[in-house]
Design an enzyme around this catalytic site. Structure first.
Site, PDB file in Angstrom:
ATOM      1  N   GLY A  50      26.917  38.444  34.003  1.00 52.36           N
ATOM      2  CA  GLY A  50      26.418  37.701  32.857  1.00 52.36           C
ATOM      3  C   GLY A  50      24.939  37.419  33.006  1.00 52.36           C
ATOM      4  N   CYS A  91      23.732  45.655  30.291  1.00 48.69           N
ATOM      5  CA  CYS A  91      22.781  45.233  31.320  1.00 48.69           C
ATOM      6  C   CYS A  91      21.855  46.378  31.711  1.00 48.69           C
ATOM      7  CB  CYS A  91      23.534  44.735  32.556  1.00 48.69           C
ATOM      8  SG  CYS A  91      24.555  43.280  32.252  1.00 48.69           S
ATOM      9  N   LYS A 108      38.727  35.148  34.166  1.00 56.57           N
ATOM     10  CA  LYS A 108      38.229  34.406  33.014  1.00 56.57           C
ATOM     11  C   LYS A 108      37.462  35.373  32.119  1.00 56.57           C
ATOM     12  CE  LYS A 108      34.636  31.579  32.232  1.00 56.57           C
ATOM     13  NZ  LYS A 108      34.406  31.815  30.775  1.00 56.57           N
ATOM     14  N   TRP A 153      31.434  39.621  27.541  1.00 54.91           N
ATOM     15  CA  TRP A 153      32.026  40.199  26.343  1.00 54.91           C
ATOM     16  C   TRP A 153      31.560  41.611  26.032  1.00 54.91           C
ATOM     17  CZ3 TRP A 153      27.935  41.591  23.482  1.00 54.91           C
ATOM     18  CH2 TRP A 153      26.751  40.842  23.611  1.00 54.91           C
ATOM     19  N   ASN A 154      30.493  42.094  26.671  1.00 52.47           N
ATOM     20  CA  ASN A 154      29.924  43.374  26.219  1.00 52.47           C
ATOM     21  C   ASN A 154      30.744  44.583  26.660  1.00 52.47           C
ATOM     22  OD1 ASN A 154      29.003  42.687  28.848  1.00 52.47           O
ATOM     23  ND2 ASN A 154      27.260  44.071  28.663  1.00 52.47           N
ATOM     24  N   GLU A 204      26.214  40.015  39.186  1.00 57.29           N
ATOM     25  CA  GLU A 204      25.550  41.099  38.449  1.00 57.29           C
ATOM     26  C   GLU A 204      24.968  40.463  37.206  1.00 57.29           C
ATOM     27  OE1 GLU A 204      24.660  43.469  35.696  1.00 57.29           O
ATOM     28  OE2 GLU A 204      26.778  44.015  35.583  1.00 57.29           O
ATOM     29  N   LEU A 205      23.638  40.278  37.208  1.00 53.17           N
ATOM     30  CA  LEU A 205      22.995  39.434  36.209  1.00 53.17           C
ATOM     31  C   LEU A 205      22.179  40.276  35.227  1.00 53.17           C
ATOM     32  CD1 LEU A 205      21.985  36.550  38.649  1.00 53.17           C
ATOM     33  CD2 LEU A 205      24.116  36.853  37.363  1.00 53.17           C
ATOM     34  N   GLU A 228      15.271  39.422  28.430  1.00 50.53           N
ATOM     35  CA  GLU A 228      16.259  40.494  28.294  1.00 50.53           C
ATOM     36  C   GLU A 228      16.644  40.611  26.825  1.00 50.53           C
ATOM     37  OE1 GLU A 228      20.392  42.143  30.231  1.00 50.53           O
ATOM     38  OE2 GLU A 228      20.082  39.979  30.190  1.00 50.53           O
TER      39      GLU A 228
END
Length: 469
Positions: free
Chosen positions: A211, A267, A159, A135-136, A233-234, A368
């Site tokens: 996410g 991130c 999604k 969502w960011n 990509e975490l 985080e």
């Protein structure tokens, strides 16, 4: 095509804390239908030659730019970021469409030398790709996955985060209007069960996910049974080092912009700053002065720099990390709480916060922090700064502010991160591969490397003189 036959879900305006729209969620049966459609349409899309695919992408970029104001307004309402930041995101999304429409990304078959044989290596699409988007940055992070996947000839199941689906729908409508065949891109919407259905579906060849690290681990476990290709990509907890000889004013500006852009919900946001003791006090003074100028409020209003957090849960997590740091001895230099302005009381706001003298056991240095709170740590040497920066499970981005060539070179070689900015603002670029190491994931987005994630290379061998290509 949108596949959603499930329950209704209310979208909340983060600045007002109130519902403004309702959307319909998807079910596992909707996932099956979306994937079946993507499988059925895949041969048609694969047969589109490169100029046709590239033209659709270029036309879509133009229509996105023409509609930037409307898309930005929708994005601000559903996500909370300022209109200025929303316009930047829409423009960057359009850039990605243009970038991967370039002819240098056309699939090229290479002839190879094999004694007495005819041989080639040819790139082919994977099939059906699932793009799971947070969502960011709903549009730029979607484009990072969707556009190279389409350019490579795949069909895609998108999604979006269920709290930010509306701007995504506008973008996908533009793509359809510019000639993308129906069923090449399909959308499902929902929380973990929908994602799990995508991850485990036998006809989904690849999962591309941005996410949290925790969800990334779950996706890896779910995909392992069918050995699916993954690009993850975490999370990140980017460190910024301020050396003893740094340009303190520019370093403080970089820290402020890098931390508080998008209300700290990025991130690659600067999250931890390690400052040499010789310039520590000066850095804090300059940083505090910059933070004093950051206006907070509804991002639709002019002059606002910091909008609300996306949800109340995000706000509570940020406030919890601040409270933990203070309880363990941190000093609040600026912010640290919910704003007192009664006009902001209903929204999900947190004051831009600077914490000094943050101890090593404070959770804000290990977790985080996805909100507007910056941890500043005093270090006695450059070696200590490198060691403390690397003392994190994450490895996404990093920055170094220094005039010492040897220290700069060491930072580039020793900082455990996929990106290092040298005396520069922390932002990623279309032409450079983006991705992390350690618990920040693997795989690359952006750059020439980004499209290769969505192709596989097939070796082809025939008798000498055989014609295939």
């Amino acid at each position: 095509m949108i596949f959603s036959t499930g329950e209704q879900f209310e979208l909340l305006d983060p600045a007002l804390g109130s519902p403004f729209a309702t959307v319909q969620l998807s079910t596992s049966a909707d996932v099956d239908a979306a994937v079946a459609t993507a499988v059925r349409v895949a041969p048609q899309w694969r047969r589109f030659d490169w100029p046709e695919r590239a033209a659709i992408l270029r036309r879509t970029a133009a229509t996105i730019r023409a509609d930037v104001d409307r898309i930005a307004e929708v994005l601000t309402q559903e996500q909370g970021k300022t209109l200025k930041e929303a316009r930047i995101e829409v423009e960057r999304c359009a850039e990605t469409f243009d970038y991967y429409a370039d002819d240098r990304f056309a699939p090229r078959t290479e002839q190879r030398e094999v004694h007495g044989k005819a041989a080639w290596v040819t790139p082919l699409p994977l099939g059906v790709v699932a793009a799971i988007v947070p969502w960011n940055f709903p549009l730029t992070l979607l484009a990072n996955k969707l556009v190279p996947a389409l350019a490579a000839g795949n069909t895609v199941i998108v999604k979006p985060a269920q709290t930010t689906p509306l701007a995504t729908r506008i973008l996908l409508d533009h793509l359809a209007d510019e000639g993308l065949p129906e069923g090449v891109v399909n959308t499902v919407l929902g929380e973990a069960p929908v994602g799990q259905a995508l991850v485990s579906h036998p006809d989904v060849a690849m999962i591309s996910f941005t996410g949290s690290t925790a969800v990334g681990r779950a996706i890896m476990a779910g995909a392992a049974g069918r050995v699916k290709r993954l690009a993850l990509e975490l999370g990140g907890s980017d460190a910024l080092i301020v050396d003893a000889d740094a340009d303190v004013a520019q370093a403080a500006k970089s820290a402020a912009v890098g931390r508080f852009f998008n209300c700290g919900q990025a991130c690659i946001a600067v999250k931890r700053v390690f400052v040499h003791e010789n310039v520590y006090d000066e850095f804090l003074d300059v940083l505090a002065a910059r933070v004093d100028k950051l206006t907070i409020g509804d991002g639709r209003n002019p002059g606002i720099f910091v909008g609300p957090q996306h949800t109340d849960a995000q706000r509570q997590h940020t406030l919890g990390l601040i409270d933990d740091a203070v309880a363990k001895g941190s000093r609040v230099v600026r912010g640290g709480k919910v704003p007192a302005d009664p006009e902001l009381a209903a929204g999900f706001f947190v004051e831009p916060t600077v914490l000094a003298d943050v101890p090593a056991d404070a959770a804000i240095l290990s977790d985080e922090c996805f909100g507007p709170a910056l941890a500043v740590v005093r270090v006695a040497s450059f070696d200590e700064a490198i060691e403390r920066a690397n003392a994190s499970e994450f490895g996404l981005g990093s920055s170094i502010w220094s005039r010492d060539p040897a220290h700069i070179r060491r930072a580039v070689e020793e900082l455990q991160a996929g990106y290092t900015w040298v005396n520069d603002m922390s932002t990623d670029y279309e032409t450079l591969p983006f991705g992390g190491m350690k618990q920040s994931g693997f795989g690359k987005e952006r750059g020439a490397e980004g499209i290769e994630e969505y192709r596989f290379l097939k070796s082809v061998v025939g008798k000498e003189g055989q014609e295939v290509f």
